[in-house]
Enzyme design. Structure first.
Site, PDB file in Angstrom:
ATOM      1  N   ASN A  10      -7.882  34.225 -69.299  1.00  0.00           N
ATOM      2  CA  ASN A  10      -8.887  33.992 -68.439  1.00  0.00           C
ATOM      3  C   ASN A  10      -9.150  32.149 -69.558  1.00  0.00           C
ATOM      4  O   ASN A  10      -9.417  32.206 -70.153  1.00  0.00           O
ATOM      5  CB  ASN A  10     -10.647  34.389 -68.431  1.00  0.00           C
ATOM      6  CG  ASN A  10     -11.577  34.195 -68.768  1.00  0.00           C
ATOM      7  OD1 ASN A  10     -11.663  32.873 -67.791  1.00  0.00           O
ATOM      8  ND2 ASN A  10     -12.797  34.417 -69.371  1.00  0.00           N
ATOM      9  N   TRP A  11      -8.893  31.278 -68.333  1.00  0.00           N
ATOM     10  CA  TRP A  11      -9.442  30.179 -68.686  1.00  0.00           C
ATOM     11  C   TRP A  11     -10.485  29.211 -69.124  1.00  0.00           C
ATOM     12  O   TRP A  11     -11.081  28.266 -69.606  1.00  0.00           O
ATOM     13  CB  TRP A  11      -8.561  29.117 -67.825  1.00  0.00           C
ATOM     14  CG  TRP A  11      -7.001  29.152 -68.537  1.00  0.00           C
ATOM     15  CD1 TRP A  11      -6.234  30.443 -68.350  1.00  0.00           C
ATOM     16  CD2 TRP A  11      -6.004  28.509 -67.321  1.00  0.00           C
ATOM     17  NE1 TRP A  11      -4.839  29.896 -68.457  1.00  0.00           N
ATOM     18  CE2 TRP A  11      -4.232  28.972 -67.751  1.00  0.00           C
ATOM     19  CE3 TRP A  11      -6.097  27.544 -66.049  1.00  0.00           C
ATOM     20  CZ2 TRP A  11      -3.593  28.615 -66.929  1.00  0.00           C
ATOM     21  CZ3 TRP A  11      -5.166  26.916 -65.556  1.00  0.00           C
ATOM     22  CH2 TRP A  11      -3.395  27.710 -65.938  1.00  0.00           C
ATOM     23  N   LYS A  12     -11.331  29.754 -68.453  1.00  0.00           N
ATOM     24  CA  LYS A  12     -12.509  29.324 -68.534  1.00  0.00           C
ATOM     25  C   LYS A  12     -12.616  28.370 -68.148  1.00  0.00           C
ATOM     26  O   LYS A  12     -11.876  27.743 -67.239  1.00  0.00           O
ATOM     27  CB  LYS A  12     -13.263  29.167 -69.945  1.00  0.00           C
ATOM     28  CG  LYS A  12     -12.782  30.335 -70.540  1.00  0.00           C
ATOM     29  CD  LYS A  12     -13.673  31.294 -72.018  1.00  0.00           C
ATOM     30  CE  LYS A  12     -13.686  32.583 -72.795  1.00  0.00           C
ATOM     31  NZ  LYS A  12     -14.439  32.827 -73.037  1.00  0.00           N
ATOM     32  N   HIS A  96     -18.953  37.970 -67.085  1.00  0.00           N
ATOM     33  CA  HIS A  96     -18.525  37.781 -67.704  1.00  0.00           C
ATOM     34  C   HIS A  96     -19.703  37.724 -68.636  1.00  0.00           C
ATOM     35  O   HIS A  96     -20.491  37.099 -68.381  1.00  0.00           O
ATOM     36  CB  HIS A  96     -17.186  36.624 -67.992  1.00  0.00           C
ATOM     37  CG  HIS A  96     -16.706  36.326 -68.989  1.00  0.00           C
ATOM     38  ND1 HIS A  96     -17.266  35.423 -70.154  1.00  0.00           N
ATOM     39  CD2 HIS A  96     -14.991  36.785 -69.540  1.00  0.00           C
ATOM     40  CE1 HIS A  96     -16.587  35.797 -71.073  1.00  0.00           C
ATOM     41  NE2 HIS A  96     -15.334  36.343 -70.502  1.00  0.00           N
ATOM     42  N   GLU A  98     -20.437  35.140 -70.810  1.00  0.00           N
ATOM     43  CA  GLU A  98     -20.977  33.868 -71.019  1.00  0.00           C
ATOM     44  C   GLU A  98     -21.360  33.925 -69.333  1.00  0.00           C
ATOM     45  O   GLU A  98     -22.921  33.120 -69.470  1.00  0.00           O
ATOM     46  CB  GLU A  98     -19.818  32.928 -70.624  1.00  0.00           C
ATOM     47  CG  GLU A  98     -19.067  32.773 -72.591  1.00  0.00           C
ATOM     48  CD  GLU A  98     -17.734  32.854 -72.408  1.00  0.00           C
ATOM     49  OE1 GLU A  98     -17.191  32.268 -71.495  1.00  0.00           O
ATOM     50  OE2 GLU A  98     -17.102  32.889 -73.228  1.00  0.00           O
ATOM     51  N   GLU A 168     -15.613  44.062 -72.778  1.00  0.00           N
ATOM     52  CA  GLU A 168     -15.122  43.389 -73.695  1.00  0.00           C
ATOM     53  C   GLU A 168     -16.771  42.841 -74.775  1.00  0.00           C
ATOM     54  O   GLU A 168     -17.643  42.686 -73.700  1.00  0.00           O
ATOM     55  CB  GLU A 168     -15.355  41.907 -73.116  1.00  0.00           C
ATOM     56  CG  GLU A 168     -13.887  41.454 -71.741  1.00  0.00           C
ATOM     57  CD  GLU A 168     -13.742  40.536 -71.365  1.00  0.00           C
ATOM     58  OE1 GLU A 168     -13.007  40.141 -72.240  1.00  0.00           O
ATOM     59  OE2 GLU A 168     -14.765  39.498 -71.401  1.00  0.00           O
ATOM     60  N   GLY A 174     -14.458  35.149 -78.445  1.00  0.00           N
ATOM     61  CA  GLY A 174     -14.357  34.218 -78.982  1.00  0.00           C
ATOM     62  C   GLY A 174     -14.715  34.234 -80.145  1.00  0.00           C
ATOM     63  O   GLY A 174     -14.575  32.850 -81.061  1.00  0.00           O
ATOM     64  N   GLY A 235      -8.817  35.539 -73.579  1.00  0.00           N
ATOM     65  CA  GLY A 235      -9.050  34.123 -73.269  1.00  0.00           C
ATOM     66  C   GLY A 235      -8.736  32.779 -73.793  1.00  0.00           C
ATOM     67  O   GLY A 235      -7.770  32.375 -73.596  1.00  0.00           O
ATOM     68  N   GLY A 236      -9.152  32.546 -75.418  1.00  0.00           N
ATOM     69  CA  GLY A 236      -8.220  31.719 -76.168  1.00  0.00           C
ATOM     70  C   GLY A 236      -7.099  31.702 -75.561  1.00  0.00           C
ATOM     71  O   GLY A 236      -6.850  30.497 -75.633  1.00  0.00           O
TER      72      GLY A 236
HETATM   73  P1  PGA Z   1     -11.570  35.671 -76.562  1.00  0.00           P
HETATM   74  O1  PGA Z   1     -12.392  35.840 -74.904  1.00  0.00           O
HETATM   75  O2  PGA Z   1      -9.595  35.912 -76.025  1.00  0.00           O
HETATM   76  O3  PGA Z   1     -10.986  33.645 -76.340  1.00  0.00           O
HETATM   77  O4  PGA Z   1     -12.132  36.201 -76.861  1.00  0.00           O
HETATM   78  C1  PGA Z   1     -12.030  37.040 -74.000  1.00  0.00           C
HETATM   79  C2  PGA Z   1     -12.745  36.348 -73.428  1.00  0.00           C
HETATM   80  O5  PGA Z   1     -13.930  36.275 -72.882  1.00  0.00           O
HETATM   81  O6  PGA Z   1     -12.366  37.011 -71.952  1.00  0.00           O
END
Ligand code: PGA
Length: 252
Positions: A10-12, A96, A98, A168, A174, A235-236
């Protein structure tokens, strides 16, 4: 039942089109031989077509990060299933944390989005997870049940089979503080049990449940080695093709 592992990045809100193209060139040779692992990338909307062109033919999934449930309309800033598919997407992340926390996404809206994605031909990935206060307060199972019920109750058994769940924990996203493999396994087993009680054992045995939250190359093998952890939503660490490929290899 054998469930093929699935690792998604997930590149966000990261990467321009040029950066996305470079990433794809770097990733392809690193995952070329990984036939036993399904892989997907969730780029920003503006890079969906580039990613689909560069790596879609290699069987890598291309997912949107969100979708609106309406086919079209006066919804400034939103995107429809048909538009995602038009840009090359094969799936979509839904709910998600976020989106839930920063953009007010509700379980009711997610039920509509899930139905729209299924009807529109996009593979839906429903994200669920508890906050730190909920875990500390012993509310994890109630929270996850509410999120599952809110989004999935109306689905038929054959529809449930098309859904992937991403567990998650909000406190792990994050933060660099991933769930321990034991917590991940215990929670995934709870989720699988909840699906069995609502949709039957067959659905529960087939559905893939990904873990997400600070998955890195050095903790991926331990998390992905758990029997009910069927893959990772990253994510990251997915922003770097080497790191993402290392996580995908750990799933194989
Ligand atoms: P993260 O994010 O690996 O940076 O903790 C995971 C996500 O938000 O899907």
């Amino acid at each position: 039942m054998e469930r093929t592992p699935l690792v998604a990045g997930n590149w966000k809100m990261f990467k321009t089109r040029a950066e996305a193209a470079d990433y794809c060139s770097a990733l392809l040779p690193l995952v070329d031989e990984l036939d036993e692992v399904d892989i997907a990338i969730c780029p920003p909307y503006t890079a969906l077509d580039i990613v689909a062109e560069r790596i879609g033919d290699a069987g890598i999934g291309v997912w949107g990060q969100n979708v609106h449930d309406a086919p079209e309309g006066a919804f400034t800033g939103e995107i429809s299933c048909a538009m995602l598919i038009d840009a090359g997407a094969t799936g979509v992340l839904l709910g998600h944390s976020e989106r839930r926390a920063l953009f007010g996404e509700t379980d009711e809206a997610l039920a509509r989005k899930l139905a729209a994605a299924l009807a529109g031909g996009l593979e839906p990935v429903l994200c669920i997870g508890e906050s730190e206060a909920e875990r500390d307060g012993g509310e994890t199972e109630r929270r996850l049940s509410t999120q599952l019920d809110g989004a999935m109750t109306a689905l038929s058994g054959s529809q449930v089979l098309q859904v992937t769940i991403a567990y998650e924990p909000v406190w792990a996203i994050g933060t660099g503080r991933s769930a321990t493999p034991e917590i991940a396994q215990e929670t995934h087993a709870f989720i699988r049990g909840a699906i069995a009680s609502r949709h039957g054992e067959e659905c529960a045995a087939a559905i893939r449940i990904l873990y997400g939250g600070s998955v890195k190359p050095d903790n991926a093998a331990a998390l992905l080695g758990q029997p009910d952890v069927d893959g990772a939503l990253v994510g990251g660490a997915s922003l770097d093709p080497q790191g993402f490929a290392a996580i995908a290899r750990a799933a194989g």
